[in-house]
Design an enzyme around this catalytic site. Structure first.
Site, PDB file in Angstrom:
ATOM      1  CG  ASP A  13      -7.528 -12.139   1.817  1.00  0.00           C
ATOM      2  OD1 ASP A  13      -8.602 -11.625   2.185  1.00  0.00           O
ATOM      3  OD2 ASP A  13      -7.468 -13.250   1.246  1.00  0.00           O
ATOM      4  CG  HIS A  30     -12.827  -3.639   5.966  1.00  0.00           C
ATOM      5  ND1 HIS A  30     -12.034  -4.593   5.366  1.00  0.00           N
ATOM      6  CD2 HIS A  30     -14.097  -3.917   5.581  1.00  0.00           C
ATOM      7  CE1 HIS A  30     -12.798  -5.413   4.647  1.00  0.00           C
ATOM      8  NE2 HIS A  30     -14.055  -5.026   4.768  1.00  0.00           N
ATOM      9  CG  LEU A 124       6.960   4.182   0.118  1.00  0.00           C
ATOM     10  CD1 LEU A 124       7.642   2.890  -0.317  1.00  0.00           C
ATOM     11  CD2 LEU A 124       6.169   3.956   1.409  1.00  0.00           C
TER      12      LEU A 124
HETATM   13  C1  FPP Z   1      -9.538  -7.961   2.424  1.00  0.00           C
HETATM   14  O1  FPP Z   1     -10.091  -8.574   3.569  1.00  0.00           O
HETATM   15  C2  FPP Z   1      -9.552  -6.522   2.535  1.00  0.00           C
HETATM   16  C3  FPP Z   1     -10.236  -5.663   1.708  1.00  0.00           C
HETATM   17  C4  FPP Z   1     -11.063  -6.084   0.582  1.00  0.00           C
HETATM   18  C5  FPP Z   1     -10.220  -4.218   1.963  1.00  0.00           C
HETATM   19  C6  FPP Z   1      -8.871  -3.643   2.289  1.00  0.00           C
HETATM   20  C7  FPP Z   1      -9.057  -2.469   3.142  1.00  0.00           C
HETATM   21  C8  FPP Z   1      -8.200  -2.071   4.099  1.00  0.00           C
HETATM   22  C9  FPP Z   1      -6.921  -2.716   4.382  1.00  0.00           C
HETATM   23  C10 FPP Z   1      -8.539  -0.942   4.991  1.00  0.00           C
HETATM   24  C11 FPP Z   1      -9.026   0.282   4.306  1.00  0.00           C
HETATM   25  C12 FPP Z   1      -7.993   1.000   3.601  1.00  0.00           C
HETATM   26  C13 FPP Z   1      -8.163   1.578   2.386  1.00  0.00           C
HETATM   27  C14 FPP Z   1      -7.026   2.290   1.774  1.00  0.00           C
HETATM   28  C15 FPP Z   1      -9.442   1.493   1.608  1.00  0.00           C
HETATM   29  P1  FPP Z   1     -11.441  -9.389   3.435  1.00  0.00           P
HETATM   30  O2  FPP Z   1     -12.565  -8.492   3.814  1.00  0.00           O
HETATM   31  O3  FPP Z   1     -11.524  -9.992   2.071  1.00  0.00           O
HETATM   32  O4  FPP Z   1     -11.214 -10.486   4.529  1.00  0.00           O
HETATM   33  P2  FPP Z   1     -11.854 -11.954   4.581  1.00  0.00           P
HETATM   34  O5  FPP Z   1     -11.368 -12.679   3.350  1.00  0.00           O
HETATM   35  O6  FPP Z   1     -11.280 -12.507   5.843  1.00  0.00           O
HETATM   36  O7  FPP Z   1     -13.343 -11.773   4.626  1.00  0.00           O
END
Ligand code: FPP
Length: 233
Positions: A13, A30, A124
């Site tokens: 997150d 991201h 893994l």
């Molecule tokens: C949370 O941060 C993150 C996500 C919902 C997406 C996770 C994606 C990645 C780590 C990169 C892409 C990799 C793949 C495998 C798809 P948020 O956007 O909720 O952050 P915020 O709460 O600060 O807005």
């Protein structure tokens, strides 16, 4: 070092807040998050973690803008294109939990390439939660169990905890020992609700793109200082 948990699950997150802090777009956040994920997968193999499960896209994440959603799946395809050979060389087994068949076609194809190529590996187990939500997972299990009962394959009194576990996406995956959530938020957000009944939780304020192998080891150290009793004394 510390006792290494057999299964670590991570709620990655804070990509959006990281982007805002650095004057970048959410998708750049991201992208930075994907780079952090790459390093954590590699470091998990180095540490000898057996199972790593990451929450990459939840059933609720569809509420985001179409541009953000399609950008996340493009990043997923980019990740597979860049990393699949190395994952395979490192003996990683890629697995997906969640209803990934309804993702964009290019993402489904990239995931299926990953599953096929790494199926015979023994290192893994890297589980990517995509279009995953625990409540949807539990509903799906209940539907399948109902069908099994209706068809006479299972009696009602045979529905035990272990049978329910076997109907989840995580059948054959041990329960997480440690659940980490980054960015200071302290909730599970519909991630592994059933499976984390006895997990330890470590919350860190670090935003996911800044989550380094050193911070990962710090979380594992915090875990290894805890004593787990599983309801006993
Ligand atoms: C949370 O941060 C993150 C996500 C919902 C997406 C996770 C994606 C990645 C780590 C990169 C892409 C990799 C793949 C495998 C798809 P948020 O956007 O909720 O952050 P915020 O709460 O600060 O807005």
């Amino acid at each position: 070092m510390s006792e290494i948990p057999g299964h670590i699950a991570i709620v990655m997150d804070g990509n959006g807040r990281w982007a805002e802090k650095h004057g970048k777009s959410r998708l750049q956040g991201h992208d930075a998050g994907m780079k952090a994920m790459k390093e954590i997968v590699k470091h998990s193999s180095v540490l000898g973690v057996e199972y790593l499960t990451v929450y990459a896209f939840s059933t609720e994440n569809w509420k985001r803008s179409a541009a953000e959603v399609s950008g996340i799946f493009k990043l997923l395809v980019k990740y597979v294109d860049q990393e699949l050979n190395e994952l395979h060389e490192n003996d990683v087994v890629v697995n997906v939990i969640g209803d990934y068949h309804s993702l964009p076609a290019a993402a489904v194809a990239a995931l299926e390439r990953s599953l096929t190529k790494t199926a015979g590996n023994t290192g893994l187990h890297f589980n990517i939660a995509l279009n995953y939500g625990s409540r949807a997972e539990i509903c799906r299990a209940i539907r399948s169990i109902s069908v099994a009962v209706r068809e006479g394959e299972l009696a009602e009194d045979e529905i035990t905890e272990s049978v329910v576990s076997d109907f989840l996406y995580t059948a054959n995956i041990p329960e997480p020992d440690l659940v980490i959530r980054t960015s200071g938020e302290k909730r599970l957000s519909n991630f592994l609700l059933w499976q984390s009944a006895y997990s330890e939780f470590v919350f860190t304020d670090v935003l996911w793109p800044d989550f380094s192998p050193a911070e990962y080891e710090r979380c594992i150290e915090e875990y290894s200082r805890r004593s787990r009793r599983f309801g006993g004394r």
